[in-house]
Design an enzyme around this catalytic site. Structure first.
Site, PDB file in Angstrom:
ATOM      1  N   GLU A 237       0.479  -1.290   0.262  1.00  0.00           N
ATOM      2  CA  GLU A 237      -0.501   0.072  -0.045  1.00  0.00           C
ATOM      3  C   GLU A 237       0.510   1.194   0.020  1.00  0.00           C
ATOM      4  O   GLU A 237       0.360   2.307  -0.335  1.00  0.00           O
ATOM      5  CB  GLU A 237      -1.200  -0.060   1.605  1.00  0.00           C
ATOM      6  CG  GLU A 237      -1.611  -1.136   1.549  1.00  0.00           C
ATOM      7  CD  GLU A 237      -2.685  -0.450   2.616  1.00  0.00           C
ATOM      8  OE1 GLU A 237      -4.161  -0.247   2.502  1.00  0.00           O
ATOM      9  OE2 GLU A 237      -2.920  -1.763   3.433  1.00  0.00           O
TER      10      GLU A 237
ATOM     11  N   GLU B  23      -3.586  -9.079   3.133  1.00  0.00           N
ATOM     12  CA  GLU B  23      -4.575  -9.315   4.301  1.00  0.00           C
ATOM     13  C   GLU B  23      -5.747 -10.419   4.676  1.00  0.00           C
ATOM     14  O   GLU B  23      -6.962 -10.570   5.655  1.00  0.00           O
ATOM     15  CB  GLU B  23      -5.123  -7.983   4.844  1.00  0.00           C
ATOM     16  CG  GLU B  23      -4.160  -6.805   4.797  1.00  0.00           C
ATOM     17  CD  GLU B  23      -3.719  -6.009   4.244  1.00  0.00           C
ATOM     18  OE1 GLU B  23      -2.481  -5.712   3.888  1.00  0.00           O
ATOM     19  OE2 GLU B  23      -2.882  -6.901   2.162  1.00  0.00           O
TER      20      GLU B  23
END
Length: 278
Positions: A127, A147
């Site tokens: 990210e 995740e």
């Protein structure tokens, strides 16, 4: 290169190191190699302070961010820290700063950051790279959002940015299956500018790219970046144009760097840029 003459003092470092490998270039290196350069919440806040300082420091123009060693850029959040969280812990300890993961994943900022992805860029590490201005990947770099496999989701701004870049099908596969992309796949999907010649040269090649950016007018770099990011964030081409015209055109045209750039062109010499006052 020795440390440049800084006008302001850098903030305290927490498990990362600040160095100055070239004129006007800041290098930030995560120093948790044994933990795959995963980040703690203390690191997020300390790094956010570094980026705020970087934007204010007149003798710095471009930053490079990387991880210690050649195996991992950043493997995301330190999950052992999360696992050890107690029910009576202060919840404010487990939140990101305004700029997001490492103070980068949701950062707007004024000056560009180049990611030297020298290994695993997973979770928040990916990210972070998605919101850097340029990315140099090592040949063995790996990108992914694991995740969902851990019962979490990519909460630091990476999902919409990934969607913008690669489109819904590939973005969904990455987010919902934990698929990892190789450096070659990342380049093909336009998630990186280039792949370094070797794993060991990744950081040096990112610094070379940063040096090229540091050679242009600091004013022009700031304004150009604002226009690019405005179009990226809003999807509006016209808004990107209007923002520059409304906010910066007068300052840019009246600034000493524009005059210096035109004068240097006429005199066939290299410009001597002043620190940006925009």
């Amino acid at each position: 290169m020795s440390q440049p003459t800084l006008v302001t003092r850098p903030p305290q470092c927490v498990n990362f190191r600040l160095t100055f490998p070239a004129s006007y270039v800041l290098l930030v290196t995560f120093e948790r190699e044994k933990a795959m350069n995963s980040l703690t919440f203390a690191m997020h806040w300390a790094l956010a302070a570094v980026w705020d300082w970087f934007d204010r420091e007149p003798n710095l123009r471009v930053a490079v961010v990387t991880g210690q060693g050649i195996k991992s850029f950043c493997a995301g959040q330190d999950l052992l820290e999360l696992r050890g969280r107690g029910t009576d812990d202060d919840p404010r300890r487990y939140i990101y700063p305004k700029g997001g993961f490492a103070g980068i994943s949701r950062r707007s900022g004024k000056k560009p950051i180049v990611a030297a992805v020298n290994g695993y860029a997973l979770g928040g590490g990916f990210e972070m790279a998605l919101n850097c201005d340029m990315v140099v990947a090592s040949p063995t770099a790996s990108f992914g959002l694991p995740e969902a496999i851990r019962g979490l989701y990519a909460a630091a701004g990476g999902l919409p940015r990934l969607m913008h870049i690669v489109g819904p099908f590939i973005a969904t596969e990455i987010a919902l299956t934990g698929r990892r992309l190789s450096a070659q796949e990342a380049l093909a999907y336009k998630l990186a500018n280039r792949i370094s010649k070797t794993n060991e040269s990744c950081v040096d090649e990112a610094i070379e790219l940063a040096q090229k950016c540091a050679e242009v007018s600091p004013d022009a770099a700031l304004v150009s970046r604002v226009a690019l990011r405005e179009a990226w964030e809003t999807g509006s081409v016209e808004r990107g144009v209007e923002l520059v015209e409304d906010r910066y055109r007068k300052q840019l045209h009246e600034g000493e760097n524009m005059r210096e750039g035109l004068r240097a062109f006429a005199e066939k010499r290299k410009p001597n840029w002043a620190a940006s006052k925009l």
